[in-house]
Design an enzyme around this catalytic site. Structure first.
Site, short mmCIF file in Angstrom:
data_model
loop_
_atom_site.label_atom_id
_atom_site.label_comp_id
_atom_site.label_asym_id
_atom_site.label_seq_id
_atom_site.Cartn_x
_atom_site.Cartn_y
_atom_site.Cartn_z
N LYS A 11 0.99 -5.57 2.27
CA LYS A 11 -0.34 -4.95 2.30
C LYS A 11 -0.23 -3.44 2.11
O LYS A 11 -0.98 -2.85 1.33
CB LYS A 11 -1.04 -5.31 3.61
N SER A 12 0.70 -2.81 2.83
CA SER A 12 0.82 -1.34 2.74
C SER A 12 1.16 -0.91 1.32
O SER A 12 0.60 0.06 0.79
CB SER A 12 1.93 -0.85 3.68
N GLY B 241 -8.22 -0.25 8.22
CA GLY B 241 -7.87 1.10 8.66
C GLY B 241 -7.07 1.84 7.60
O GLY B 241 -7.26 3.04 7.39
N ARG C 78 -12.71 2.25 15.54
CA ARG C 78 -11.34 2.82 15.51
C ARG C 78 -11.36 4.34 15.34
O ARG C 78 -12.24 4.89 14.69
CB ARG C 78 -10.54 2.12 14.41
N ASP D 223 2.90 -3.95 13.73
CA ASP D 223 1.91 -5.03 13.52
C ASP D 223 2.45 -6.40 13.93
O ASP D 223 1.72 -7.40 13.86
CB ASP D 223 1.50 -5.08 12.04
N ARG E 236 -4.55 -10.56 13.04
CA ARG E 236 -3.22 -10.83 13.63
C ARG E 236 -3.34 -11.61 14.94
O ARG E 236 -2.45 -12.40 15.28
CB ARG E 236 -2.43 -9.53 13.81
#
Ligand SMILES: O=C(O)C1=C[C@@H](OP(=O)(O)O)[C@@H](O)[C@H](O)C1
Ligand SMILES: C=C(OP(=O)(O)O)C(=O)O
EC number: 2.5.1.19
Length: 448
Positions: A30-31, A103, A131, A329, A408
């Site tokens: 994902k990153s 985020g 957040r 994570d 998650r």
């Protein structure tokens, strides 16, 4: 997707299953997927990406870059082409950018916008709107951007970019790759040198990829272990061909699922093992996990291996808080492994878990206790007394685990269901699509 729409929630009971067996390939990281699209959108010419994660978070980034002038197109499964506008040439979007649940999209794009002469409004779902954004607002304000944020520095907010922005040297007060990346991305269109000092190393995909795209970026490690990262502004990025490795944060759920389900034997292909991401594998091995790294290689500038995992009796350990940033994570998955291990697992230094998609310490403590585990919630971690491999009871009829719009939590508790007597009922599986849309299909395939 509107997670908030009660008419369309998707509850599911994850029941105990036989062993997990077979080979899987988890979707792209994902990153790295977010960053491929963002940097591709800033490079002049065609960037081609394969293995891109087509989860909702990454699609939010793609839509945002389109709204700011880039051409971002899907050409096949996980295959995308991006024609960028060039650093400094992002366009004023016509409406607010909807960041959904992500985020990473929000904080990195706030950085990009901060040094462009545009004003951008960011919105998000109920989880994202809780957040903290002051962690990026503070350094980006020092660079000259200004902000109209909701109370407490939250979404919805407006970023007014500075032109020209001012280069800064900034020491990160929290270990956060998102904050680091926001400043470095702002630095791309800022005259002079922008420096981020990170006392504790965090994932370094931005640094690797910025160098890959031809930015002038240096990294020095000081004697005290702090990393000093400097990017030279007014950069010209060159388009790239990127093969995104599999996401270790997604592989985590199958590693733990195989470890806690007797008879399991699974090969997870093409998992990214960047040292700034590989903490979970190390911790699980300390607990006695049978995990072998096969065919170690480099994919898309990142270390990768196939992970062969077999069911193993696990023992509880004290997890060194220093390893937390490299598995930040993965704690929900680790907590499930700990609940099935022999003895006590103690975690600490995890304050950051309270400001993810949900408060993950509280959400996981509540969920695991509801499934029959013995968990003590402390201010900065969980202490879990494991069953020694005896399945958890599972959730009582009529009770369901609340996932709080957190993918998650949903996936971790789905795995706990495999190792339970009565299964685990999850209130809503839809958040899983933010990072791992094929999770349920892959799980169902492995136990079939
Ligand atoms: O930079 C990134 O891609 C990410 C950084 C981490 O967040 P923080 O920077 O808030 O620790 C991580 O939790 C998130 O899933 C992805
Ligand atoms: C924290 C996460 O993502 P983000 O911060 O991008 O929402 C995550 O994927 O676990």
């Amino acid at each position: 997707m509107t997670h908030a729409d009660p008419a369309s929630v998707r509850p599911r009971r994850f029941a105990p299953q036989g062993p997990l067996k077979g080979r899987i390939r988890v979707p792209g990281d994902k990153s790295i997927s977010h960053r491929s699209i963002m940097l591709g959108a800033l490079a002049v010419g065609e960037t081609r990406v394969t293995g891109l994660l087509e989860g909702e978070d990454v699609l939010a980034t793609a839509a945002a870059m389109r709204a700011m002038g880039a051409t971002v197109e899907r050409t096949g499964e996980g295959a995308w082409t991006i024609h960028g506008v060039g650093v400094g040439a992002l366009l004023q979007p016509k409406g607010p950018l909807d960041m959904g649940n992500s985020g990473t999209s929000t904080r990195l794009l706030m950085g990009l916008v901060a040094s462009h002469p545009i004003n951008v409004s960011f919105t998000g779902d109920d989880s994202l709107s809780k957040r903290p954004m002051n962690r990026v607002i503070t350094p980006l304000s020092q660079m000259g951007a200004s902000f109209d944020a909701s109370e407490g520095g939250r979404l919805p907010l407006i970023v007014r970019g500075a032109s020209p922005a001012v280069p800064i040297t900034y020491t990160l007060p929290v270990a956060s790759a998102q904050v680091k990346s926001a400043i470095l991305l702002a630095g791309l269109n800022t005259p002079g040198k922008t420096t981020v000092i990170e006392p504790v190393p965090t994932r370094d995909h931005s640094e690797r990829m910025l160098q890959g795209f031809g930015a002038e970026l240096t990294v020095e490690t000081r004697e005290d272990g702090a990393r000093v990262i400097t990017v030279t502004g007014e950069a010209e990025l060159k388009p790239q061909v990127i093969d995104v490795p599999g996401d270790p944060s997604s592989a985590a759920f199958f590693l733990v699922a195989a470890l806690v389900t007797p008879g399991s034997d699974v090969m997870i292909e093409n998992v990214g093992l960047n040292p700034t991401r590989a903490g979970l594998v190390e911790v699980l091995c300390q607990m006695g996990a049978d995990i072998t790294k096969c065919d170690e290689r480099v994919v898309g500038g990142e270390p990768v291996a196939d992970l062969h995992v077999r069911h193993s009796p696990l023992k509880g350990i004290v997890v060194d808080p220093a390893i937390a940033p490299s598995m930040i994570d993965e704690f929900p998955a680790l907590f499930v492994a700990a609940a099935l291990a022999e003895g006590t697992t103690t975690t600490s230094g995890l304050d950051e878990l309270r400001v993810k998609e949900s408060d993950r310490l509280s959400a996981m403590a509540t969920a695991l206790v509801a499934a029959g585990a013995d968990v003590e919630e402390r201010a900065d971690g969980l202490v879990i007394k494991g069953t020694g491999g005896v399945p958890l009871a599972g959730t009582r009829p009529g009770f369901e685990v609340t996932t709080h719009l957190d993918h998650r939590i949903a996936m971790a508790m789905a795995i706990a269901g495999l190792a339970s007597g009565d299964g685990v009922m999850i209130d809503d599986t839809r958040p899983i699509a933010t990072s791992f849309p094929v999770f349920e299909a892959m799980l169902d395939g492995l136990v079939a």
